[in-house]
Design a protein around this motif. Structure first.
Motif, PDB file in Angstrom:
ATOM      1  N   ALA A  70       9.855  -5.237 -16.163  1.00 47.71           N
ATOM      2  CA  ALA A  70      10.195  -5.865 -14.871  1.00 47.71           C
ATOM      3  C   ALA A  70       9.118  -6.203 -13.925  1.00 47.71           C
ATOM      4  CB  ALA A  70      11.150  -4.827 -14.056  1.00 47.71           C
ATOM      5  N   ASP A  71       9.237  -7.556 -13.318  1.00 45.52           N
ATOM      6  CA  ASP A  71       8.340  -7.860 -12.179  1.00 45.52           C
ATOM      7  C   ASP A  71       8.915  -8.266 -10.920  1.00 45.52           C
ATOM      8  OD1 ASP A  71       6.122  -8.676 -11.092  1.00 45.52           O
ATOM      9  OD2 ASP A  71       5.482 -10.558 -12.110  1.00 45.52           O
ATOM     10  N   PRO A  72       9.750  -7.258 -10.225  1.00 47.31           N
ATOM     11  CA  PRO A  72      10.654  -7.872  -9.401  1.00 47.31           C
ATOM     12  C   PRO A  72       9.879  -7.967  -7.813  1.00 47.31           C
ATOM     13  CG  PRO A  72      10.354  -5.103  -9.492  1.00 47.31           C
ATOM     14  CD  PRO A  72       9.565  -5.837 -10.711  1.00 47.31           C
ATOM     15  N   ILE A  74       8.548  -7.840  -4.115  1.00 48.32           N
ATOM     16  CA  ILE A  74       8.501  -6.905  -3.308  1.00 48.32           C
ATOM     17  C   ILE A  74       8.368  -7.401  -1.955  1.00 48.32           C
ATOM     18  CG2 ILE A  74       7.538  -5.350  -5.064  1.00 48.32           C
ATOM     19  CD1 ILE A  74       4.581  -6.346  -3.907  1.00 48.32           C
ATOM     20  N   ALA A  75       9.118  -6.674  -0.911  1.00 51.48           N
ATOM     21  CA  ALA A  75       9.233  -7.255   0.513  1.00 51.48           C
ATOM     22  C   ALA A  75       8.593  -6.118   1.420  1.00 51.48           C
ATOM     23  CB  ALA A  75      11.003  -7.475   0.627  1.00 51.48           C
ATOM     24  N   PRO A  76       8.267  -6.380   2.472  1.00 49.02           N
ATOM     25  CA  PRO A  76       7.938  -5.346   3.556  1.00 49.02           C
ATOM     26  C   PRO A  76       9.168  -4.877   4.078  1.00 49.02           C
ATOM     27  CG  PRO A  76       7.643  -7.740   4.641  1.00 49.02           C
ATOM     28  CD  PRO A  76       8.239  -7.912   2.899  1.00 49.02           C
ATOM     29  N   MET A  77       8.937  -3.388   4.520  1.00 49.43           N
ATOM     30  CA  MET A  77      10.158  -2.747   4.980  1.00 49.43           C
ATOM     31  C   MET A  77       9.939  -2.862   6.618  1.00 49.43           C
ATOM     32  SD  MET A  77       9.879   0.175   2.321  1.00 49.43           S
ATOM     33  CE  MET A  77      10.751  -0.060   0.534  1.00 49.43           C
TER      34      MET A  77
ATOM     35  N   ASP B 228       7.232 -12.263   0.926  1.00 52.30           N
ATOM     36  CA  ASP B 228       7.416 -11.327  -0.221  1.00 52.30           C
ATOM     37  C   ASP B 228       6.494 -11.766  -1.420  1.00 52.30           C
ATOM     38  OD1 ASP B 228       8.393 -13.214  -1.753  1.00 52.30           O
ATOM     39  OD2 ASP B 228      10.565 -12.271  -1.634  1.00 52.30           O
ATOM     40  N   LEU B 230       5.237 -10.453  -5.653  1.00 53.54           N
ATOM     41  CA  LEU B 230       5.733  -9.760  -6.934  1.00 53.54           C
ATOM     42  C   LEU B 230       5.007  -8.498  -7.304  1.00 53.54           C
ATOM     43  CD1 LEU B 230       6.238 -13.096  -9.093  1.00 53.54           C
ATOM     44  CD2 LEU B 230       7.782 -11.660  -8.084  1.00 53.54           C
ATOM     45  N   LEU B 231       5.588  -7.761  -7.970  1.00 55.13           N
ATOM     46  CA  LEU B 231       4.711  -6.519  -8.296  1.00 55.13           C
ATOM     47  C   LEU B 231       3.369  -6.621  -9.132  1.00 55.13           C
ATOM     48  CD1 LEU B 231       5.591  -3.403  -7.937  1.00 55.13           C
ATOM     49  CD2 LEU B 231       6.671  -3.519  -9.740  1.00 55.13           C
ATOM     50  N   TRP B 261       5.808  -1.387   1.883  1.00 54.88           N
ATOM     51  CA  TRP B 261       6.669  -2.430   0.898  1.00 54.88           C
ATOM     52  C   TRP B 261       7.386  -1.636  -0.268  1.00 54.88           C
ATOM     53  CZ3 TRP B 261       5.079  -2.781  -3.825  1.00 54.88           C
ATOM     54  CH2 TRP B 261       3.598  -2.422  -4.109  1.00 54.88           C
ATOM     55  N   GLY B 262       8.363  -2.347  -0.658  1.00 59.66           N
ATOM     56  CA  GLY B 262       8.953  -1.935  -1.825  1.00 59.66           C
ATOM     57  C   GLY B 262      10.117  -2.709  -2.370  1.00 59.66           C
ATOM     58  N   SER B 263      10.769  -2.452  -3.427  1.00 58.79           N
ATOM     59  CA  SER B 263      11.862  -3.238  -3.979  1.00 58.79           C
ATOM     60  C   SER B 263      13.212  -2.720  -3.547  1.00 58.79           C
ATOM     61  CB  SER B 263      11.790  -2.937  -5.521  1.00 58.79           C
ATOM     62  OG  SER B 263      12.922  -3.730  -6.234  1.00 58.79           O
ATOM     63  N   PHE B 264      13.855  -3.843  -2.970  1.00 62.64           N
ATOM     64  CA  PHE B 264      15.071  -3.443  -2.388  1.00 62.64           C
ATOM     65  C   PHE B 264      16.252  -3.583  -3.153  1.00 62.64           C
ATOM     66  CE2 PHE B 264      12.655  -4.197   1.529  1.00 62.64           C
ATOM     67  CZ  PHE B 264      13.204  -3.786   2.408  1.00 62.64           C
ATOM     68  N   TRP B 268      16.440  -7.869  -9.818  1.00 64.86           N
ATOM     69  CA  TRP B 268      15.349  -8.496 -10.581  1.00 64.86           C
ATOM     70  C   TRP B 268      14.788  -7.363 -11.621  1.00 64.86           C
ATOM     71  CZ3 TRP B 268      16.219  -9.342  -5.385  1.00 64.86           C
ATOM     72  CH2 TRP B 268      16.384 -10.783  -4.984  1.00 64.86           C
ATOM     73  N   ASP B 269      15.379  -6.184 -11.535  1.00 63.41           N
ATOM     74  CA  ASP B 269      14.840  -5.150 -12.386  1.00 63.41           C
ATOM     75  C   ASP B 269      15.774  -5.049 -13.733  1.00 63.41           C
ATOM     76  OD1 ASP B 269      13.511  -2.933 -13.356  1.00 63.41           O
ATOM     77  OD2 ASP B 269      13.843  -1.728 -11.508  1.00 63.41           O
ATOM     78  N   TYR B 278      11.585  -0.739 -14.050  1.00 65.70           N
ATOM     79  CA  TYR B 278      10.812  -0.232 -12.935  1.00 65.70           C
ATOM     80  C   TYR B 278      11.159   0.863 -12.020  1.00 65.70           C
ATOM     81  CZ  TYR B 278       8.045  -0.171  -8.672  1.00 65.70           C
ATOM     82  OH  TYR B 278       7.434   0.355  -7.370  1.00 65.70           O
ATOM     83  N   GLY B 305      11.136   3.673   2.802  1.00 71.23           N
ATOM     84  CA  GLY B 305      12.237   2.839   2.807  1.00 71.23           C
ATOM     85  C   GLY B 305      13.053   2.927   4.014  1.00 71.23           C
ATOM     86  N   ARG B 315      19.751  -5.510   3.182  1.00 72.23           N
ATOM     87  CA  ARG B 315      19.129  -5.839   1.974  1.00 72.23           C
ATOM     88  C   ARG B 315      19.045  -4.604   1.048  1.00 72.23           C
ATOM     89  NH1 ARG B 315      13.292  -7.361   4.241  1.00 72.23           N
ATOM     90  NH2 ARG B 315      13.843  -5.584   5.604  1.00 72.23           N
ATOM     91  N   CYS B 316      19.430  -3.400   1.444  1.00 78.27           N
ATOM     92  CA  CYS B 316      19.360  -2.396   0.481  1.00 78.27           C
ATOM     93  C   CYS B 316      20.563  -2.583  -0.574  1.00 78.27           C
ATOM     94  CB  CYS B 316      19.546  -1.039   1.331  1.00 78.27           C
ATOM     95  SG  CYS B 316      18.388  -0.713   2.444  1.00 78.27           S
ATOM     96  N   ASN B 327       7.353   4.104  -4.905  1.00 77.47           N
ATOM     97  CA  ASN B 327       7.690   4.728  -3.425  1.00 77.47           C
ATOM     98  C   ASN B 327       8.009   6.132  -3.838  1.00 77.47           C
ATOM     99  OD1 ASN B 327       8.186   1.757  -3.543  1.00 77.47           O
ATOM    100  ND2 ASN B 327       8.509   2.139  -1.176  1.00 77.47           N
TER     101      ASN B 327
END
Lengths: 87, 453
Positions: A70-72, A74-77, B228, B230-231, B261-264, B268-269, B278, B305, B315-316, B327
Motif C-alpha cells: 500500500a502507498d496511501p 498521507i495528510a497533515p494532522m 498531502d 504519498l507514503l 501526519w498520518g493516514s486517515f 487506499w490501504d 500498511y 492523530g 476525515r477519520c 504512528n
C-alpha cells in the motif's frame, strides 16, 4: 500508468539501472523519478515504484521481490475538520 | 480506566454506608479486589434495589412500575476504582466470578463537557508552553538544541515567518534538507502553512536547533492540489535522513524527526492481514525504514492523530484503533495532545495502537496561540502541534546527550518514566504514560550525569 510500491533484496550498492536489469523491467515500467530507495541497508532491502502489472510479474518470478505494498496518501494532522461535539 | 464497582457486603455494612452519621471507607466495603486500585477519596454510596411494584411481577425487568428498597439485605453499595486499560475485559469478567460480593463492574466515563475541541479558541499561548516546558531551566542546563539536527517532515518551512513571530533568528540547514522529486522551492522558503507551525512549535523548547526542512507533504505525484503526499515519499525522505545520521560522527550523533501526519483512511490501504497492508503490518517498507532509522540512533516522534472519540476530525475513517502504521510503531514516540490547562484535547486519538498496543506514549501541549501560520487568531492545534512541541524537548535534551551517551531507546524510556502520570495505575490509552515533564527530565539527567561522573 499507475505505479505501486515493491521491495527487493539486491546486492549491496545496487542502483536503479542494475535493479531494473535484475528484475527484467522496461524503463517505462519504473518510476525513475522516485528511484531505488535503500529501506534496510543492513539487509540489502530496497524499495521502488513500478507499474501494477510489473509488480505482479516481478513478485511471481523473483522470490527476492515482494509487493505490491500500500502507498496511501498521507495528510497533515492540522486544523480539525469537526464532526462537532458529541450530543 | 475508571470503573464503578457494585458490591453487596453484609447487611450491617450496607446499613452503615446508608447511615450519613457513620463514616465508612472504600476499603471497609471492598478491600483487596484483585487488579483494582480503589479510589479512597470516593465515599461508598448505598444504592437501592429496584423491586416490582406489583407482587409476583418479573423481578428482573426494569420496564414496569418499580419501587426502590433501601433495606440493608436488599440494597447494594457502589465504590470507585481504576483498572489498567490492558486488563479491563479480563477483570470485568473475572471479578464477579471470583469475589461473590461483587455484583458488577461498570464504566465510570468522564462526563465533563468542556474538553477542548477543534473549533474552540486557543487555550493559552506559546509563552505558557515555554513556561510549562521549563525552557529557561533547560537553557540554564545548556539544553537549547544548539547543533542538534531537527527534521520537520511536513509541508515545508517558512523561516522568515517563524523568525518574525518567535522574535529571534532560526537555523535552517539547507545542505541536509531534502525534497521529494518534483517539489520546488528552497528549504526554509516554502509558503506559510502547516510545516511552519510545526517548526515554530519545535523551536519553543529548542530555539537553537538546526532545522532540516523535509516537505514530503508538498509532493504532487498524485496530481492533487491538497496538502498531502504519498507514503513512498516518506520512505525516500527517511532514506535521506538515515544518510544524514550516518554522516555524523558517532560520538555526537543526534537527529530528531518530527512527523505531524498520518493516514486517515483505510480506503487506499490493503486490508489488515494482507501482505501489502500498511496500517497493521510491521513488514510494510515504511514501517521497516522507521525501525531502521530508529535503530541507527534517531529519535522519531509521530502525532497520535486527531481521531479522539470526543470530537474527532471528520476525515477519520478508521472504524476503531485510529493510531495506525508508523504512528503506532514500537520505536517511535506517539504523541497525544493536551491543552495548556493540562486536559486532553477531545480530538487527541486514543489507543490502543495497531502496531503496538501502548499508544499514545505521551502527551504534549497543543491548541495554543503560537505560530499564527493559519492567521493571527488561529491556534496551533491538533496533535500536529503537540508532536513538534515534544520533539523540541527531545532536541533540547540531545544538545548535551547525543545518542552515544543516551540511546534513542533509553531516551524514550526516560521520557515515559518521568512523565506526569494522569491515572492511578500507570499507563492509560488517553494520556499514555502521561504528560511530558521537562523538570522531571532535567532532574533525571542530572542524576544520570552524577552517576557517570
Amino acid at each position: 500508468m499507475r505505479k505501486v510500491l515493491i521491495t527487493v533484496r539486491l546486492p549491496h550498492g545496487a542502483n536503479l539501472e542494475s535493479a531494473r536489469r535484475h528484475l527484467d523491467l522496461a524503463e517505462d515500467e519504473v518510476d525513475t523519478g522516485y528511484g531505488l530507495i535503500p529501506v534496510d541497508p543492513v539487509n540489502d532491502l530496497y524499495a521502488m515504484r513500478v507499474t501494477e502489472a510489473a509488480s505482479l510479474r516481478v513478485a511471481g518470478s523473483h522470490p527476492e521481490a515482494s509487493g505490491p505494498y500500500a502507498d496511501p496518501p498521507i495528510a497533515p494532522m492540522d486544523r480539525i475538520e469537526p464532526y462537532g461535539r458529541p450530543e | 480506566m475508571r470503573v464503578l464497582i457494585q458490591v453487596r457486603p453484609s447487611p450491617d455494612l450496607v446499613a452503615a454506608v446508608a447511615d450519613p452519621t457513620v463514616a465508612v471507607t472504600a476499603s471497609d466495603v471492598a478491600d483487596g479486589l484483585p487488579g483494582v486500585v480503589l479510589d479512597h477519596a470516593f465515599a461508598p454510596v448505598a444504592v437501592p434495589r429496584p423491586v416490582p411494584a406489583t407482587p409476583g411481577a418479573d423481578p428482573l425487568s426494569l420496564n414496569q412500575p418499580l419501587t426502590f428498597s433501601m433495606r440493608p439485605d436488599e440494597a447494594s453499595v457502589v465504590v470507585c476504582g481504576e483498572i489498567a486499560d490492558d486488563e479491563i475485559s479480563t477483570r470485568v469478567s473475572l471479578l464477579p466470578m471470583t469475589r461473590r460480593e461483587v455484583v458488577a463492574v461498570y464504566a465510570d466515563p468522564v462526563i465533563e463537557s468542556c474538553l477542548t475541541c477543534g473549533d474552540d479558541p486557543a487555550v493559552g499561548d506559546w509563552h505558557d508552553v515555554e513556561r510549562l516546558l521549563h525552557v529557561a531551566e533547560l537553557a540554564d542546563e545548556g539544553l537549547d538544541g544548539g547543533g542538534v539536527a531537527l527534521a520537520v517532515v511536513d509541508t515545508g518551512i517558512n523561516a522568515a515567518h517563524a523568525e518574525r513571530v518567535l522574535g529571534h533568528e532560526i537555523t535552517v540547514d539547507e545542505d541536509r534538507s531534502w525534497s521529494p522529486h518534483g517539489v520546488s522551492g528552497k528549504p526554509g522558503e516554502h509558503p506559510i502553512d502547516h510545516g511552519t507551525m510545526c517548526a515554530f512549535d519545535a523551536l519553543i523548547a529548542a530555539p537553537k536547533a538546526s532545522l532540516l526542512d523535509i516537505p514530503v507533504l508538498l509532493s504532487r505525484r498524485r496530481g492533487g492540489s491538497t496538502l498531502d503526499g504519498l507514503l513512498s515519499d516518506a520512505i525516500a525522505a527517511y532514506a535521506h535522513l538515515r544518510d544524514v545520521l550516518e554522516a555524523q560522527p558517532a560520538r555526537s550523533r543526534a537527529l530528531v524527526v518530527s512527523n505531524s501526519w498520518g493516514s486517515f483512511s483505510p480506503r487506499w490501504d490493503f486490508p489488515p492481514g494482507s501482505p501489502g497492508n500498511y496500517s497493521d503490518n510491521p513488514a510494510h517498507p515504511f514501517n521497516l525504514i522507521v525501525g531502521s532509522l530508529a535503530e541507527a540512533g534517531a529519535d522519531i516522534l509521530f502525532a497520535a492523530g486527531n481521531c479522539g472519540r470526543d470530537c474527532r476530525d471528520s476525515r477519520c475513517a478508521f472504524p476503531d484503533r485510529p493510531i495506525v502504521g508508523a504512528n503506532s510503531h514500537p520505536k517511535v514516540l506517539s504523541i497525544g495532545g493536551i491543552d495548556t490547562n493540562g486536559e486532553r484535547v477531545g480530538y487527541s486519538s486514543q489507543g490502543p495502537g495497531r502496531l503496538t498496543e501502548r499508544k499514545p506514549d505521551l502527551c504534549a501541549y497543543t491548541h495554543f496561540a503560537g505560530s499564527q501560520a493559519f492567521g493571527d487568531t488561529e491556534p496551533d492545534s491538533g496533535t500536529s502541534a503537540a508532536c513538534p512541541v515534544a520533539a523540541g524537548l527531545v532536541a533540547a535534551v540531545r544538545t548535551r546527550w547525543p545518542s552515544a551517551k543516551l540511546s534513542a531507546s533509553q531516551l524514550r524510556t526516560l521520557l515515559r518514566r518521568t512523565a506526569d502520570d494522569r491515572s492511578d495505575v500507570g499507563y492509560d490509552h488517553d494520556y499514555g504514560y502521561g504528560v511530558v515533564d521537562a523538570a522531571g527530565v532535567i532532574a533525571a539527567l542530572r542524576r544520570r550525569a552524577a552517576r557517570a561522573a
